[in-house]
Enzyme design. Structure first.
Site, mmCIF file in Angstrom:
data_model
loop_
_atom_site.group_PDB
_atom_site.id
_atom_site.type_symbol
_atom_site.label_atom_id
_atom_site.label_comp_id
_atom_site.label_asym_id
_atom_site.label_seq_id
_atom_site.Cartn_x
_atom_site.Cartn_y
_atom_site.Cartn_z
ATOM 1 N N ASN A 74 0.722 -1.295 0.027
ATOM 2 C CA ASN A 74 0.002 -0.045 0.037
ATOM 3 C C ASN A 74 0.844 1.216 -0.269
ATOM 4 O O ASN A 74 1.979 1.393 -0.411
ATOM 5 C CB ASN A 74 -1.054 -0.142 1.056
ATOM 6 C CG ASN A 74 -2.234 0.744 0.850
ATOM 7 O OD1 ASN A 74 -2.366 2.100 0.866
ATOM 8 N ND2 ASN A 74 -3.280 0.013 0.319
ATOM 9 N N ARG A 75 0.341 2.220 0.509
ATOM 10 C CA ARG A 75 1.148 3.869 0.294
ATOM 11 C C ARG A 75 1.854 4.122 1.377
ATOM 12 O O ARG A 75 1.345 4.007 2.386
ATOM 13 C CB ARG A 75 -0.233 4.588 0.005
ATOM 14 C CG ARG A 75 -0.618 4.241 -1.592
ATOM 15 C CD ARG A 75 -1.950 5.081 -1.803
ATOM 16 N NE ARG A 75 -2.568 4.720 -3.133
ATOM 17 C CZ ARG A 75 -3.164 3.557 -3.410
ATOM 18 N NH1 ARG A 75 -3.605 2.910 -2.485
ATOM 19 N NH2 ARG A 75 -3.566 3.151 -4.478
ATOM 20 N N HIS A 100 3.112 -0.259 -2.941
ATOM 21 C CA HIS A 100 3.589 -1.381 -3.192
ATOM 22 C C HIS A 100 5.138 -1.583 -3.213
ATOM 23 O O HIS A 100 5.497 -2.441 -4.223
ATOM 24 C CB HIS A 100 2.843 -1.972 -4.187
ATOM 25 C CG HIS A 100 1.273 -2.360 -3.974
ATOM 26 N ND1 HIS A 100 0.527 -2.251 -2.895
ATOM 27 C CD2 HIS A 100 0.410 -2.271 -4.937
ATOM 28 C CE1 HIS A 100 -0.487 -2.358 -2.755
ATOM 29 N NE2 HIS A 100 -0.744 -2.377 -4.240
ATOM 30 N N HIS A 170 -1.503 -10.330 -3.164
ATOM 31 C CA HIS A 170 -2.219 -9.507 -4.070
ATOM 32 C C HIS A 170 -2.954 -10.378 -5.291
ATOM 33 O O HIS A 170 -3.262 -9.963 -6.170
ATOM 34 C CB HIS A 170 -1.581 -8.430 -4.856
ATOM 35 C CG HIS A 170 -2.343 -7.202 -5.176
ATOM 36 N ND1 HIS A 170 -3.388 -7.150 -5.655
ATOM 37 C CD2 HIS A 170 -2.073 -5.975 -4.437
ATOM 38 C CE1 HIS A 170 -3.837 -5.957 -5.623
ATOM 39 N NE2 HIS A 170 -3.105 -5.003 -4.927
ATOM 40 N N SER A 171 -3.523 -11.516 -4.599
ATOM 41 C CA SER A 171 -4.341 -12.498 -5.471
ATOM 42 C C SER A 171 -5.843 -11.651 -5.847
ATOM 43 O O SER A 171 -6.284 -11.091 -4.902
ATOM 44 C CB SER A 171 -4.336 -13.646 -4.992
ATOM 45 O OG SER A 171 -3.233 -14.379 -5.094
ATOM 46 N N TYR A 172 -6.103 -11.770 -6.973
ATOM 47 C CA TYR A 172 -7.508 -11.395 -7.413
ATOM 48 C C TYR A 172 -8.158 -12.665 -7.537
ATOM 49 O O TYR A 172 -8.366 -13.508 -8.341
ATOM 50 C CB TYR A 172 -7.341 -10.634 -8.724
ATOM 51 C CG TYR A 172 -6.691 -9.234 -8.667
ATOM 52 C CD1 TYR A 172 -5.232 -9.158 -8.444
ATOM 53 C CD2 TYR A 172 -7.489 -8.150 -9.066
ATOM 54 C CE1 TYR A 172 -4.748 -8.038 -8.530
ATOM 55 C CE2 TYR A 172 -6.896 -6.978 -9.133
ATOM 56 C CZ TYR A 172 -5.579 -6.737 -8.839
ATOM 57 O OH TYR A 172 -4.984 -5.635 -9.076
ATOM 58 N N ASP A 241 -11.578 -0.010 -1.653
ATOM 59 C CA ASP A 241 -10.365 -0.078 -1.718
ATOM 60 C C ASP A 241 -9.726 0.503 -0.499
ATOM 61 O O ASP A 241 -9.140 1.407 -0.302
ATOM 62 C CB ASP A 241 -9.679 0.914 -2.972
ATOM 63 C CG ASP A 241 -8.225 0.569 -3.172
ATOM 64 O OD1 ASP A 241 -7.615 -0.179 -2.465
ATOM 65 O OD2 ASP A 241 -7.768 1.399 -4.106
ATOM 66 N N GLN A 274 -6.794 -4.932 3.334
ATOM 67 C CA GLN A 274 -7.072 -3.847 2.333
ATOM 68 C C GLN A 274 -8.141 -4.773 1.437
ATOM 69 O O GLN A 274 -7.643 -5.887 0.710
ATOM 70 C CB GLN A 274 -6.056 -3.449 1.425
ATOM 71 C CG GLN A 274 -6.256 -2.329 0.430
ATOM 72 C CD GLN A 274 -6.473 -1.233 0.760
ATOM 73 O OE1 GLN A 274 -6.151 -0.825 2.170
ATOM 74 N NE2 GLN A 274 -6.746 -0.020 0.061
ATOM 75 N N GLU A 301 -6.155 -8.298 0.762
ATOM 76 C CA GLU A 301 -4.712 -8.116 1.078
ATOM 77 C C GLU A 301 -4.436 -7.894 2.751
ATOM 78 O O GLU A 301 -4.489 -6.879 3.172
ATOM 79 C CB GLU A 301 -4.213 -6.728 0.219
ATOM 80 C CG GLU A 301 -4.610 -6.669 -1.196
ATOM 81 C CD GLU A 301 -4.571 -5.287 -1.729
ATOM 82 O OE1 GLU A 301 -3.566 -4.679 -1.381
ATOM 83 O OE2 GLU A 301 -5.479 -4.918 -2.324
#
Ligand code: BGC
Length: 338
Positions: A74-75, A100, A170-172, A241, A274, A301
C-alpha cells in the site's frame, strides 16, 4: 505433490502444488500465485484467480496479479518517512505517494526456492540495504504449504538495521472462474471499523464504524448490492479499496459464490485487510485471452495498517534489528455441497 512445470527462463520457474482438492501454480518470480484450480459443487474445475498467460505481463504491468507485495504494501505518504531521526526517500509511483514497495518491489523480484516436501515450497529473498530506498538488509523467507483444501502462507523476516515491512499477497479472486464478475459473490468480514482514504487512496488516519454503512459485512452480503451505493468513501475509492480492521483472530474474511458452491475462507495473524474490488482493471487481456475489468475480482490483502509509519504512535510496520517479522495468512478453498 510439488513439481516444477515450466522454466520461463533460467531463473524464473512455475511450480505446481497439487493434491486431490486443489492445484495451485506459483512462481518464484514475486512468489506469484499464477493459478488456483478448484472444483465446484458438481466437480467442474475452474481457475479462481486472475493472472496472465504471457509471463512477460507479470514483469511489465502494474496490477500485481497474484503477487507478493513488499517491502511495504500500500501507500506511504509522499514517498518519505523518518526512522531513528533519519529521513528516507522512496519512489513516488502512485500519484503523490509511494505504492507497493516502489518501482521494483518484491512483486518484481526473483526469489530463490526449495521444494521442502510434497506439500511445501519455500522461497527466499534478500533485499539489500537501500533497495528501493529502504534501510537494512531484509532477509525474507516465505513458505507456501498446501494441506488439503488450504494454502498456508508463512512470512518470516529479519533485518540488519531498523526498517519498515508490510507484506501481503495481491491475488485477485473470482470464485466463478471468471464466468461473471464478483457482484454475485457474498462477502463476510469480521470487522466493525474501516479506515478512510483520500482521493489518492492514501489512508487518512480516520476510522469509521461500519454500522449502517455499505462497509458492514459482519453479516454476509452480496458485493454487488454494496459496491455502488451512495457513500463518500466508496465514491472516492471507485469501489472498495479500504482497510478493514478485524474484530476476530481467525477466519476473518469469507467469500462465497453460491452458484458454484465455492467458498474462500481467509484466516490471518495480521490485524487488517485491504479489500479491493479491482476498481482499476481496465480491460487488459489476462489468462485464457479474457479481458479484465473493474469488479472482475476481489483482493483480500491481509496486512498491517497502510502508512502506519505516519499514522500510528507505535508503527506496526517497523521491524527492528534483532526482531522477527512472523505472520501467517491461510486461504481455505471450500466446496459447499448443498
Ligand atoms: C491498492 C489499489 C491499487 C491496487 C493495484 C491495491 O492494493 O489499494 O489502490 O490500484 O492495489 O495496484
Amino acid at each position: 505433490m510439488i513439481e516444477v512445470v515450466k522454466h520461463i527462463d533460467d531463473s524464473i520457474h512455475l511450480i505446481s502444488m497439487k493434491n486431490e482438492q486443489l492445484e495451485i501454480v506459483v512462481s518464484n518470480y514475486g512468489c506469484t500465485i499464477v493459478k488456483v484450480f478448484m472444483a465446484d459443487r458438481h466437480g467442474h474445475v475452474d481457475d479462481v484467480v486472475l493472472g496472465y498467460d504471457d509471463f512477460n505481463q507479470y514483469q511489465t504491468l502494474d496490477a500485481y496479479l497474484g503477487a507478493l507485495v513488499g517491502r511495504v504494501a500500500n501507500r506511504i505518504k509522499k514517498g518519505e518517512f523518518t526512522l531513528n531521526g533519519q529521513t528516507y526517500h522512496l519512489a513516488v509511483n502512485n500519484g503523490p505517494n509511494h505504492l507497493h514497495g516502489g518501482i521494483k518491489g518484491f512483486s518484481y523480484q526473483v526469489f530463490d526456492y526449495e521444494i521442502k516436501d510434497e506439500k511445501t515450497v519455500q522461497f527466499h529473498y534478500l533485499s539489500k540495504d537501500g533497495e528501493e530506498g529502504y534501510p537494512g538488509n531484509l532477509d525474507l523467507t516465505v513458505t507456501y504449504t498446501l494441506d488439503g483444501d488450504c494454502l498456508k502462507v508463512h512470512y518470516h523476516a529479519t533485518t540488519s538495521a531498523d526498517t519498515l515491512i508490510n507484506i501481503t499477497n495481491h491475488s485477485y479472486f473470482n470464485l466463478s472462474g471468471h464466468k461473471e464478475n464478483i457482484n454475485h459473490h457474498t462477502l463476510q468480514i469480521h470487522a466493525s471499523k474501516h479506515a478512510c482514504v483520500d482521493a489518492d487512496g492514501l489512508t487518512t488516519g480516520e476510522f469509521r464504524d461500519v454500522t449502517g454503512t455499505p462497509f458492514d459485512f459482519r453479516q454476509p452480503a452480496l458485493i454487488g448490492e454494496r459496491v455502488d451505493q451512495d457513500d463518500d468513501q466508496l465514491k472516492i475509492g471507485k469501489g472498495f479499496d479500504h482497510p478493514f480492521v478485524f474484530d476476530t483472530q481467525e477466519n476473518q474474511v469469507i467469500l462465497t459464490h453460491q452458484d458454484s458452491g465455492r467458498q474462500l475462507i481467509v484466516s490471518t495473524t495480521l490485524p487488517q485487510a485491504q479489500i479491493y474490488t479491482a476498481n482499476y482493471l481496465d480491460g487488459r487481456v489476462g489468462k485464457y485471452g479474457e479481458h479484465y475489468y473493474a469488479r472482475d475480482a476481489i483482493c483480500i490483502e491481509t496486512q498491517n495498517m497502510p502508512d502506519a509509519i505516519h499514522l500510528e504512535e507505535h508503527p506496526s510496520t517497523i521491524l527492528k534489528k534483532g526482531e522477527t517479522y512472523d505472520e501467517i495468512t491461510s486461504y481455505q478453498f471450500k466446496v459447499i455441497k448443498s
